[in-house]
Design an enzyme around this catalytic site. Structure first.
Site, PDB file in Angstrom:
ATOM      1  N   PRO A   1      58.086  14.203  64.713  1.00  0.00           N
ATOM      2  CA  PRO A   1      58.027  13.818  63.381  1.00  0.00           C
ATOM      3  C   PRO A   1      58.044  14.682  62.312  1.00  0.00           C
ATOM      4  CG  PRO A   1      56.164  12.850  64.608  1.00  0.00           C
ATOM      5  CD  PRO A   1      56.975  14.254  65.345  1.00  0.00           C
TER       6      PRO A   1
ATOM      7  N   GLY B   1      53.195  17.878  59.998  1.00  0.00           N
ATOM      8  CA  GLY B   1      52.011  19.050  60.365  1.00  0.00           C
ATOM      9  C   GLY B   1      52.310  19.279  61.896  1.00  0.00           C
TER      10      GLY B   1
ATOM     11  N   GLY C   1      54.670  20.718  63.425  1.00  0.00           N
ATOM     12  CA  GLY C   1      55.774  21.985  63.660  1.00  0.00           C
ATOM     13  C   GLY C   1      56.990  21.482  64.018  1.00  0.00           C
ATOM     14  N   SER C   2      57.658  20.478  62.859  1.00  0.00           N
ATOM     15  CA  SER C   2      58.999  20.022  63.109  1.00  0.00           C
ATOM     16  C   SER C   2      60.061  21.265  62.638  1.00  0.00           C
ATOM     17  CB  SER C   2      59.153  18.843  62.220  1.00  0.00           C
ATOM     18  OG  SER C   2      59.113  19.165  61.066  1.00  0.00           O
ATOM     19  N   SER C   3      59.773  21.927  61.804  1.00  0.00           N
ATOM     20  CA  SER C   3      60.623  23.176  61.443  1.00  0.00           C
ATOM     21  C   SER C   3      60.562  24.151  62.089  1.00  0.00           C
ATOM     22  CB  SER C   3      60.181  23.459  59.698  1.00  0.00           C
ATOM     23  OG  SER C   3      58.956  24.034  59.858  1.00  0.00           O
ATOM     24  N   ALA C   4      59.307  24.558  62.896  1.00  0.00           N
ATOM     25  CA  ALA C   4      59.515  25.436  63.836  1.00  0.00           C
ATOM     26  C   ALA C   4      60.235  25.134  64.910  1.00  0.00           C
ATOM     27  CB  ALA C   4      58.075  26.037  64.249  1.00  0.00           C
ATOM     28  N   ALA C   5      60.021  23.827  65.524  1.00  0.00           N
ATOM     29  CA  ALA C   5      60.883  23.289  66.694  1.00  0.00           C
ATOM     30  C   ALA C   5      62.365  23.465  66.248  1.00  0.00           C
ATOM     31  CB  ALA C   5      60.541  21.997  67.012  1.00  0.00           C
TER      32      ALA C   5
ATOM     33  N   ASP D   1      53.480  29.056  64.218  1.00  0.00           N
ATOM     34  CA  ASP D   1      54.267  27.677  64.871  1.00  0.00           C
ATOM     35  C   ASP D   1      55.365  28.151  65.417  1.00  0.00           C
ATOM     36  OD1 ASP D   1      52.572  26.545  62.914  1.00  0.00           O
ATOM     37  OD2 ASP D   1      53.896  25.514  61.866  1.00  0.00           O
TER      38      ASP D   1
HETATM   39  C1  MEV Z   1      51.479  25.397  59.220  1.00  0.00           C
HETATM   40  O1  MEV Z   1      51.602  24.644  60.632  1.00  0.00           O
HETATM   41  C2  MEV Z   1      50.222  26.138  59.470  1.00  0.00           C
HETATM   42  C3  MEV Z   1      50.023  27.154  58.094  1.00  0.00           C
HETATM   43  O2  MEV Z   1      48.892  27.880  58.627  1.00  0.00           O
HETATM   44  C4  MEV Z   1      51.324  28.083  57.622  1.00  0.00           C
HETATM   45  C5  MEV Z   1      51.918  29.073  58.683  1.00  0.00           C
HETATM   46  O3  MEV Z   1      51.052  29.421  59.432  1.00  0.00           O
HETATM   47  O4  MEV Z   1      52.976  29.408  58.423  1.00  0.00           O
HETATM   48  C6  MEV Z   1      49.655  26.334  57.118  1.00  0.00           C
END
Ligand code: MEV
Length: 309
Positions: free
Chosen positions: A79, A83, A85-89, A129
């Site tokens: 989703p 929070g 990790g959608s952008s990392a995935a 992430d």
């Molecule tokens: C975001 O999932 C985690 C943060 O610590 C940012 C990051 O580590 O890049 C808020």
């Protein structure tokens, strides 16, 4: 067609403080993003002109691409803005597919490049992430090198050592508030607190110590202490301005059914994570309170490459 997929994640301990070089522990989860890329005569994304796309992450990845026009397809079960990790995935899977097309796909290189993309887009980031999405399993980030060290990442005088770690079997429930949050905005918001006040910097230090203790509690399999530390981590993140009423309204009603619960990721909306022996019961309670609940299991694969060109 070159395809790749990568998982989302949750952060068990240490978000935000890890941006300042403190340790963190994160786990990849069984929600994945798949990306397919194929050489073409023009740039398209999901059959529409690529220029119409609004994602800063995709724009930044394409700014780095000089291999000619592509048809790109993206399918995500992570989703967005939650929070998890959608952008990392997305970034890891897309770079995986692109580098496979060039026959230079290698996990460490992709994790580094994905971190650079996140750092550029968010104006600050840690490699938590992107490394977790690339490696899968549980990941420990720390200033010192320990057993099962995988690689280190440096940026602006900070060094993050990435480790794969073993963790006990645990049941986690994710509760999605539905309030969207931007990691970039939240990293900036916390950054202002840390820059302006010695108190903010003390909180970052406290979170760092808590993560080290969390690591020891995980090694012992001490669920009670892990839960207490999750609760404390949430309080410390609240002091930095990372929580909000939507997050707290999912945490408060489940307090007596869990070892511990906290916001996960950037906060300001997004999701909570709870450690519990009664995942179905906790999931029901979260849904009653208007959240979307997922009982998550740990993804062990990380980035999966499937180059079928
Ligand atoms: C975001 O999932 C985690 C943060 O610590 C940012 C990051 O580590 O890049 C808020």
């Amino acid at each position: 067609m070159s395809t790749a997929s990568a998982p989302g994640k949750f952060i068990l301990f240490g978000e935000h403080a890890v941006v300042y070089g403190k340790p963190a522990i994160a786990m990849a989860i069984d929600m994945r993003t798949e990306v397919g890329v194929e050489r073409s005569s023009s740039f398209t994304l999901d059959r529409r002109p690529l220029g119409e796309n609004r994602s800063y992450y995709i724009r930044e990845i394409m700014r780095r691409w000089n291999g000619g026009p592509l048809d790109i397809e993206i399918y995500s079960r992570v989703p967005p803005s939650s929070g998890l990790g959608s952008s990392a995935a997305l970034t890891v899977a897309m770079l995986g597919a692109l580098r496979s097309l060039e026959s230079v796909a290698e996990k460490e290189r992709i994790a580094r490049e994905a971190f650079d993309v996140e750092y550029t887009v968010q104006g600050g980031a840690s490699p938590t992430d992107t490394s977790t999405s690339t490696l899968g399993g549980a990941v420990f980030i720390s200033e010192k090198k320990e057993d099962n060290f995988r690689w280190s990442v440096e940026k602006k005088g900070k060094i993050w050592n990435i480790h794969s770690i073993d963790v006990p079997e645990m049941s986690f429930v994710v509760g999605i508030t539905g309030a969207r949050s931007s990691t970039k905005d939240m990293v900036e918001k916390v950054g202002r607190v840390v820059k302006r006040s010695p108190f903010g910097r003390d909180v970052i230090e406290e979170i760092g110590k808590l993560v080290e203790e969390g690591r020891r509690a995980l090694k012992r399999g001490d669920f009670v202490r892990i839960g207490e530390l999750m609760n404390e981590n949430h309080e410390l993140l609240s002091l930095l301005g990372a929580s909000c009423k939507e997050l707290d309204s999912l945490i408060t009603p489940i307090k007596d059914k869990v070892y511990g619960a906290k916001l996960t990721g950037a906060g300001g909306g997004g999701s909570i994570i709870a450690l519990t022996d009664e995942p179905e019961r906790v999931a029901r309670k979260i849904e009653q309170k208007g959240g979307r609940a997922h009982i998550v299991s740990v993804d062990r694969k990380g980035l999966a490459l499937d180059d079928a060109e």
